[in-house]
Structure formats: structure tokens, C-alpha cells
Design an enzyme around this catalytic site. Structure first.
Site, PDB file in Angstrom:
ATOM      1  N   VAL A  65       0.856  -1.194   0.000  1.00  9.03           N
ATOM      2  CA  VAL A  65       0.000   0.000   0.000  1.00  9.03           C
ATOM      3  C   VAL A  65       0.885   1.235   0.000  1.00  9.03           C
ATOM      4  O   VAL A  65       1.777   1.383   0.841  1.00  9.03           O
ATOM      5  CB  VAL A  65      -0.920   0.013   1.240  1.00  9.03           C
ATOM      6  CG1 VAL A  65      -1.784   1.274   1.257  1.00  9.03           C
ATOM      7  CG2 VAL A  65      -1.798  -1.233   1.266  1.00  9.03           C
ATOM      8  N   LYS A  66       0.628   2.126  -0.961  1.00 10.78           N
ATOM      9  CA  LYS A  66       1.412   3.365  -1.053  1.00 10.78           C
ATOM     10  C   LYS A  66       0.663   4.487  -0.336  1.00 10.78           C
ATOM     11  O   LYS A  66      -0.537   4.690  -0.578  1.00 10.78           O
ATOM     12  CB  LYS A  66       1.589   3.751  -2.528  1.00 10.78           C
ATOM     13  CG  LYS A  66       3.018   3.832  -3.028  1.00 10.78           C
ATOM     14  CD  LYS A  66       3.031   4.323  -4.476  1.00 10.78           C
ATOM     15  CE  LYS A  66       4.422   4.423  -5.016  1.00 10.78           C
ATOM     16  NZ  LYS A  66       4.470   4.966  -6.380  1.00 10.78           N
ATOM     17  N   VAL A  67       1.383   5.173   0.553  1.00 12.62           N
ATOM     18  CA  VAL A  67       0.792   6.347   1.208  1.00 12.62           C
ATOM     19  C   VAL A  67       1.758   7.518   1.027  1.00 12.62           C
ATOM     20  O   VAL A  67       2.972   7.316   0.949  1.00 12.62           O
ATOM     21  CB  VAL A  67       0.528   6.098   2.709  1.00 12.62           C
ATOM     22  CG1 VAL A  67      -0.457   4.984   2.938  1.00 12.62           C
ATOM     23  CG2 VAL A  67       1.827   5.833   3.472  1.00 12.62           C
TER      24      VAL A  67
END
Ligand code: G3P
Length: 239
Positions: A102-104
């Protein structure tokens, strides 16, 4: 009496040696990713909201298809602005496939979401849009699996993006227990790749069109042509 255990002459490797650097494809093109995966030279994929938006495909369907093409991490970015939204979206993305990262974004909200998604939900998290060593330090503190410093976008501002990779490598090296990998992004040229490797980046993510530029060299082509001409003149074949 038990027969003696035959000791192997060559010590068996506990595990294969770590590759010198990991190559990820920075793309949402199924065709390009499939072609690159077939070379055995890529270890994962990164995407970003711009690419996914332009693809015209629903993100969960697109990321699910990409996750089937590579075994390694596939980064998919949240779109929410708050920690709560990012966690909600991150959990949905994390359910698409086991290899989703997951990219944040590297914001206060993103760092908080990183800690929750990694520590409470056991998800890989790629903290992106990193432009300073202090940002990278906080990403590691937040439990990021990957931090993505953008080399090219610093270069665009006449700031040496590779200096940032060197700084992060030096800082991370001061804390051996730290496990965050430096995933160098916004890498656009073969010189960027060489610079990242010299600086000690763990991973480089590349647009598909850059890969062939790493391989092609006129002297290699010229030398091979000469070898083949001389081989043919010799009239031999290997069989
Ligand atoms: O995923 C980050 C990377 O795609 C950004 O590259 O060239 O748009 O700065 P670039």
C-alpha cells in the site's frame, strides 16, 4: 551404526545471495509488465494515482491483474487525505493480493496510516513522494517497508536527487535494525540507475522504456557482429 553425514564440499548457501539491487517496473501497462516479467529481471511493480487514473481501468481490477504477473511487491496508492481514509482504502487494496504494497504519501496523515497499516494490519507499506532525509527518517520510524525518494523531480529543480539517496543510505546505515528499503523512484535515465546503485539504493523502479537503454551499447553490438562473422567464416557449428 548411522553412516557419517557427508559434508558438502561447497558450503550450502542458507539462502540465495541478495541481488545487488532490485529492479521494479514503474508502470500500469499489462503488456510492458508481462514482457519485462518474462525476462526474469524484475522483482516488483510500482504504480501511482496518475498512471492508474490515465489507465481508465478500475484500480482493484488493474492491480489484481498486475499482481498475477509478478511475485514481488506491487505498489498501489491510496487517494484519501486523512489517516482514517488512507487506512480504510489501504485495507481494501491490501485484500486484492498478498503481494500488494500500500502506497501512502509522506505526510503526517500518511505516516500515521503507515504505522497502522504495517503494525496493526501486517501490510507492506510504501511511503512515497519523499524529498528529504528527514522525511525518510520518519518513514522508517513509522514502520515503512519501502520509502520512495523521487530522484528525477529533485533534478528538475536543479537539486541533485542522488545526494538524497546517499543521505538516506548513510542515515539508515546508522541503525542496523532498521528494515525499510530505499525504493528509488522518478528514475528516468541509465545514469540515474548507475547513480542509485553507487549510492546504495535497495530498489530502483523504472519506466519500461528505460530498461533496454541499460543493456544497449554500440560496442557490444559491434563486437558481437564481428564474433559471429568470424565464427561463420570458420564454418563450425556447436552440436
Ligand atoms: O512512481 C513515482 C514515479 O512514477 C514518478 O516519476 O518521472 O513522474 O517523476 P516521474
Amino acid at each position: 551404526m548411522q553412516s557419517p553425514v557427508i559434508q558438502p564440499k561447497v558450503p550450502l548457501l542458507a539462502e540465495p545471495p541478495q541481488s545487488v539491487i532490485k529492479f521494479f517496473a514503474d508502470s500500469t501497462s499489462i503488456e510492458d509488465i508481462r514482457d519485462l516479467a518474462a525476462t526474469g529481471l524484475i522483482d516488483g511493480v510500482t504504480t501511482n494515482p496518475s498512471m492508474v487514473g490515465k489507465s481508465g481501468r478500475p484500480i482493484l481490477e488493474l492491480i489484481g491483474e498486475i499482481c498475477q504477473l509478478v511475485e514481488g511487491p506491487v505498489s498501489a496508492e491510496v487517494a484519501g487525505a486523512t489517516c482514517k481514509e488512507m487506512v480504510r482504502e489501504g485495507r481494501i487494496l491490501g485484500k486484492v493480493a498478498p503481494n500488494v504494497a500500500v502506497k501512502v504519501p509522506l505526510t503526517w496523515e500518511g505516516l500515521q496510516a503507515c504505522g497502522i497499516l504495517s503494525r496493526e494490519h501486517g501490510l507492506m507499506v510504501n511511503v512515497t513522494l519523499c524529498f528529504s532525509a528527514n522525511q525518510a527518517l520518519l518513514a522508517a520510524k513509522a514502520g515503512a517497508t519501502f520509502v520512495s525518494p523521487f530522484v528525477g523531480r529533485l533534478d528538475d529543480l536543479n537539486i541533485d536527487g542522488l545526494d538524497l539517496i546517499r543521505e538516506i543510505r548513510a542515515i539508515y546505515g546508522n541503525y542496523p535494525a532498521l528494515r525499510t528499503e530505499i525504493l528509488c523512484a522518478s528514475v528516468r535515465t541509465p545514469n540515474h540507475v548507475k547513480g542509485v546503485a553507487l549510492a546504495g539504493g535497495d530498489i530502483v523502479t523504472l519506466p519500461p522504456e528505460v530498461f533496454p537503454k541499460l543493456v544497449d551499447h554500440p560496442l557490444t553490438e559491434k563486437g558481437l557482429a564481428a564474433f559471429m562473422a568470424d565464427w561463420a567464416a570458420g564454418g563450425q557449428s556447436i552440436k
